[in-house]
Design a protein around this motif. Structure first.
Motif, PDB file in Angstrom:
ATOM      1  N   VAL A  64      16.264  -5.766   0.213  1.00 55.18           N
ATOM      2  CA  VAL A  64      15.453  -6.976   0.138  1.00 55.18           C
ATOM      3  C   VAL A  64      15.527  -7.489  -1.293  1.00 55.18           C
ATOM      4  O   VAL A  64      15.351  -6.724  -2.248  1.00 55.18           O
ATOM      5  N   LEU A  65      15.773  -8.781  -1.427  1.00 52.92           N
ATOM      6  CA  LEU A  65      15.840  -9.427  -2.743  1.00 52.92           C
ATOM      7  C   LEU A  65      14.617 -10.314  -2.903  1.00 52.92           C
ATOM      8  O   LEU A  65      14.318 -11.132  -2.033  1.00 52.92           O
ATOM      9  N   LYS A  66      13.916 -10.174  -4.016  1.00 50.11           N
ATOM     10  CA  LYS A  66      12.760 -11.007  -4.329  1.00 50.11           C
ATOM     11  C   LYS A  66      13.025 -11.724  -5.641  1.00 50.11           C
ATOM     12  O   LYS A  66      13.478 -11.110  -6.609  1.00 50.11           O
ATOM     13  N   HIS A  67      12.743 -13.007  -5.661  1.00 48.42           N
ATOM     14  CA  HIS A  67      12.903 -13.812  -6.871  1.00 48.42           C
ATOM     15  C   HIS A  67      11.565 -13.874  -7.603  1.00 48.42           C
ATOM     16  O   HIS A  67      10.541 -14.196  -7.001  1.00 48.42           O
ATOM     17  N   HIS A  68      11.585 -13.564  -8.872  1.00 50.15           N
ATOM     18  CA  HIS A  68      10.371 -13.618  -9.695  1.00 50.15           C
ATOM     19  C   HIS A  68      10.259 -15.008 -10.296  1.00 50.15           C
ATOM     20  O   HIS A  68      11.264 -15.701 -10.489  1.00 50.15           O
ATOM     21  N   GLY A  71      12.547 -16.217 -13.044  1.00 54.56           N
ATOM     22  CA  GLY A  71      13.972 -16.369 -12.759  1.00 54.56           C
ATOM     23  C   GLY A  71      14.709 -15.053 -12.561  1.00 54.56           C
ATOM     24  O   GLY A  71      15.867 -15.047 -12.162  1.00 54.56           O
ATOM     25  N   THR A  72      14.047 -13.951 -12.863  1.00 48.97           N
ATOM     26  CA  THR A  72      14.696 -12.662 -12.653  1.00 48.97           C
ATOM     27  C   THR A  72      14.601 -12.267 -11.185  1.00 48.97           C
ATOM     28  O   THR A  72      13.911 -12.916 -10.394  1.00 48.97           O
ATOM     29  N   ARG A  73      15.294 -11.215 -10.850  1.00 48.16           N
ATOM     30  CA  ARG A  73      15.400 -10.800  -9.455  1.00 48.16           C
ATOM     31  C   ARG A  73      15.064  -9.316  -9.324  1.00 48.16           C
ATOM     32  O   ARG A  73      15.505  -8.501 -10.128  1.00 48.16           O
ATOM     33  N   LEU A  74      14.297  -8.995  -8.306  1.00 48.14           N
ATOM     34  CA  LEU A  74      13.993  -7.598  -7.980  1.00 48.14           C
ATOM     35  C   LEU A  74      14.718  -7.254  -6.694  1.00 48.14           C
ATOM     36  O   LEU A  74      14.634  -7.987  -5.708  1.00 48.14           O
ATOM     37  N   ILE A  75      15.435  -6.155  -6.735  1.00 46.03           N
ATOM     38  CA  ILE A  75      16.210  -5.705  -5.581  1.00 46.03           C
ATOM     39  C   ILE A  75      15.596  -4.393  -5.106  1.00 46.03           C
ATOM     40  O   ILE A  75      15.557  -3.410  -5.850  1.00 46.03           O
ATOM     41  N   PHE A  76      15.094  -4.412  -3.889  1.00 44.10           N
ATOM     42  CA  PHE A  76      14.497  -3.232  -3.277  1.00 44.10           C
ATOM     43  C   PHE A  76      15.458  -2.718  -2.219  1.00 44.10           C
ATOM     44  O   PHE A  76      15.738  -3.415  -1.250  1.00 44.10           O
ATOM     45  N   PRO A  88      12.534   8.125   3.671  1.00 45.84           N
ATOM     46  CA  PRO A  88      13.509   7.235   3.034  1.00 45.84           C
ATOM     47  C   PRO A  88      13.470   7.345   1.503  1.00 45.84           C
ATOM     48  O   PRO A  88      12.476   7.776   0.926  1.00 45.84           O
ATOM     49  N   ILE A  89      14.557   6.952   0.886  1.00 43.59           N
ATOM     50  CA  ILE A  89      14.665   6.868  -0.570  1.00 43.59           C
ATOM     51  C   ILE A  89      14.495   5.400  -0.961  1.00 43.59           C
ATOM     52  O   ILE A  89      15.107   4.517  -0.357  1.00 43.59           O
ATOM     53  N   ILE A  90      13.691   5.153  -1.980  1.00 47.47           N
ATOM     54  CA  ILE A  90      13.457   3.802  -2.473  1.00 47.47           C
ATOM     55  C   ILE A  90      14.178   3.653  -3.818  1.00 47.47           C
ATOM     56  O   ILE A  90      13.942   4.428  -4.747  1.00 47.47           O
ATOM     57  N   LEU A  91      15.032   2.659  -3.898  1.00 51.36           N
ATOM     58  CA  LEU A  91      15.744   2.330  -5.136  1.00 51.36           C
ATOM     59  C   LEU A  91      15.343   0.919  -5.537  1.00 51.36           C
ATOM     60  O   LEU A  91      15.461  -0.007  -4.734  1.00 51.36           O
ATOM     61  N   THR A  92      14.843   0.765  -6.745  1.00 51.52           N
ATOM     62  CA  THR A  92      14.443  -0.555  -7.234  1.00 51.52           C
ATOM     63  C   THR A  92      15.302  -0.915  -8.434  1.00 51.52           C
ATOM     64  O   THR A  92      15.407  -0.137  -9.382  1.00 51.52           O
ATOM     65  N   ILE A 104      21.506  -5.651 -15.313  1.00 55.46           N
ATOM     66  CA  ILE A 104      20.933  -4.973 -14.148  1.00 55.46           C
ATOM     67  C   ILE A 104      20.423  -3.603 -14.580  1.00 55.46           C
ATOM     68  O   ILE A 104      21.167  -2.810 -15.158  1.00 55.46           O
ATOM     69  N   SER A 105      19.170  -3.360 -14.281  1.00 53.48           N
ATOM     70  CA  SER A 105      18.535  -2.099 -14.673  1.00 53.48           C
ATOM     71  C   SER A 105      17.993  -1.369 -13.454  1.00 53.48           C
ATOM     72  O   SER A 105      17.466  -1.997 -12.534  1.00 53.48           O
ATOM     73  N   ILE A 106      18.113  -0.065 -13.478  1.00 52.16           N
ATOM     74  CA  ILE A 106      17.530   0.773 -12.441  1.00 52.16           C
ATOM     75  C   ILE A 106      16.087   1.055 -12.859  1.00 52.16           C
ATOM     76  O   ILE A 106      15.845   1.550 -13.956  1.00 52.16           O
ATOM     77  N   TRP A 107      15.150   0.737 -11.967  1.00 48.15           N
ATOM     78  CA  TRP A 107      13.742   0.970 -12.277  1.00 48.15           C
ATOM     79  C   TRP A 107      13.197   2.216 -11.596  1.00 48.15           C
ATOM     80  O   TRP A 107      12.476   2.989 -12.205  1.00 48.15           O
TER      81      TRP A 107
END
Length: 116
Positions: A64-68, A71-76, A88-92, A104-107
């Motif tokens: 799932v892609l969310k726009h902040h 202008g940045t983007r969060l990818i779940f 499940p494993i959650i990668l943000t 691109i940063s891994i959170w």
């Protein structure tokens, strides 16, 4: 992986491959900003990558892609295992934009907690 840029899609795939291979050094190289807490991220990687490697490609990736507003983007991304008994494993990921120059940063990279 609708709406992800080519760079974001590629990075996500590389992260999953690093996890499948239990390759911490590769995983570490896939975040453009350093981790705020290296020890905590290493623990997340160890736990999550072990589960992914054990699954041997028997999982799906839901993204799932969310726009902040800035202008940045969060990818779940959620790794859903064929074995439903496995959480499940959650990668943000955080991406500065959809451009090829995006940072691109891994959170986060952790196993979802099931309270049910």
């Amino acid at each position: 992986m609708d709406d992800l840029s080519l760079k974001e899609t590629s990075r996500l795939q590389e992260i999953v491959e690093a996890a499948k291979g239990l390759d911490w050094e590769k995983f570490l190289s896939l975040t453009d900003d350093p981790f705020k807490n290296l020890i905590a991220m290493k623990e997340q990687f160890d736990d999550s990558s072990a589960a992914i490697a054990e699954a041997r490609d028997k999982f799906d990736l839901e993204v799932v892609l969310k726009h902040h507003e800035d202008g940045t983007r969060l990818i779940f991304a959620k790794v859903l295992f064929s074995n439903k008994a496995k959480a499940p494993i959650i990668l943000t990921l955080h991406s500065t934009s959809s451009s090829p120059e995006s940072v691109i940063s891994i959170w986060t990279f952790y196993q979802e907690i099931n309270f049910g």
